[in-house]
Design a protein around this motif. Sequence first.
Motif, PDB file in Angstrom:
ATOM      1  N   GLY A 204       7.930  -4.896   9.764  1.00 36.27           N
ATOM      2  CA  GLY A 204       6.777  -5.681   9.327  1.00 36.27           C
ATOM      3  C   GLY A 204       7.174  -7.003   8.688  1.00 36.27           C
ATOM      4  N   ASP A 208       1.692  -9.434   7.855  1.00 32.34           N
ATOM      5  CA  ASP A 208       0.984  -8.234   8.343  1.00 32.34           C
ATOM      6  C   ASP A 208       0.233  -7.578   7.190  1.00 32.34           C
ATOM      7  OD1 ASP A 208       2.078  -8.277  11.025  1.00 32.34           O
ATOM      8  OD2 ASP A 208       3.964  -7.514  10.200  1.00 32.34           O
ATOM      9  N   ALA A 212      -4.037  -6.995   5.812  1.00 32.55           N
ATOM     10  CA  ALA A 212      -4.652  -5.764   5.280  1.00 32.55           C
ATOM     11  C   ALA A 212      -5.332  -6.061   3.941  1.00 32.55           C
ATOM     12  CB  ALA A 212      -3.591  -4.684   5.115  1.00 32.55           C
ATOM     13  N   VAL A 229       0.091   0.337   6.923  1.00 26.58           N
ATOM     14  CA  VAL A 229       0.557  -0.775   7.779  1.00 26.58           C
ATOM     15  C   VAL A 229       2.069  -0.601   7.871  1.00 26.58           C
ATOM     16  CG1 VAL A 229       0.388  -3.249   8.213  1.00 26.58           C
ATOM     17  CG2 VAL A 229      -1.259  -2.169   6.676  1.00 26.58           C
TER      18      VAL A 229
END
Length: 236
Positions: A204, A208, A212, A229
């Motif tokens: 990640g 990213d 969220a 995530v």
Amino acid sequence: MERKLRTVIIGGSSGMGLAAAQKLYSLGHEIVIASRSKDKLEKAAKMIGKAESHILDVTKEKEMIQFFNSVGPFDHLVTSAANFVMGPFLKMPLDEAKQFFDSKFWGQYLAAKHGAPHIRKGGSITFFCGVAGQKPFMHFSTGSAINAAIEGLTRALALELSPLRVNAISPGTVVTPVWDVVPEQARLTEFEETAKKLPAKRVGQPEDIAQAAVYLIQCGYATGSIVYVDGGGRII
Ligand SMILES: NC(=O)c1ccc[n+]([C@@H]2O[C@H](COP(=O)([O-])OP(=O)(O)OC[C@H]3O[C@@H](n4cnc5c(N)ncnc54)[C@H](OP(=O)(O)O)[C@@H]3O)[C@@H](O)[C@H]2O)c1
């Protein structure tokens, strides 16, 4: 003229908190960041564009109370601040495990306790936990316990602090300065190996996680939710 949303990000001077601050600033939020290092805060404020910054150690309850009193009313709280320790369960000194709890579990607990009374109607809290709360890995038992505890706290506070919304983001491996303790070559190898195993086929990036955070802040129907995530890390 419509009032700007004011968002407080404790841990906003680095990594995912910083990425969330940058994204929310680009969406028109007024940003307040807090952490221990003046230097990191100054650099982060420049990277964000404009941010009010405060020196704060989340392990100190008095500082937390003073911090929220000086920030005043605001709309959304994001808490990404934490230190971490790893090590074999049988060898880890209790004090080190407790210090990890102090920053990551009790730090977020105190932020919610002393921050919530200042949050305006329609606001939210977004905690941070982590994939180890669902899927443990070797030598991270304290991290697993803390992350699972944050998931529990999220659901409990979503009920008790309603209509204030309370959610959490559970990241998997994300490339942030937290990994800088690992020598560069070993770090890159670790990211490559992890990426191969993950269904998402990559590790990640802080952005990213910022997405969220934006979702949890904006979606008025999300509360008591844990948003994973993690590139699929908890299902392999
Ligand atoms: N990166 C990953 O792979 C990963 C995976 C799963 C979960 N997580 C979790 O995600 C969250 C964010 O991690 P990250 O990778 O973005 O970390 P990071 O880049 O190391 O940022 C951590 C932030 O917390 C602040 N901080 C640390 N201790 C503090 C304290 N006692 N009081 C106030 N501020 C403090 C740091 O600033 P100062 O040094 O200035 O205080 C920094 O701004 C953490 O809860 C972490 O455990 C990370």
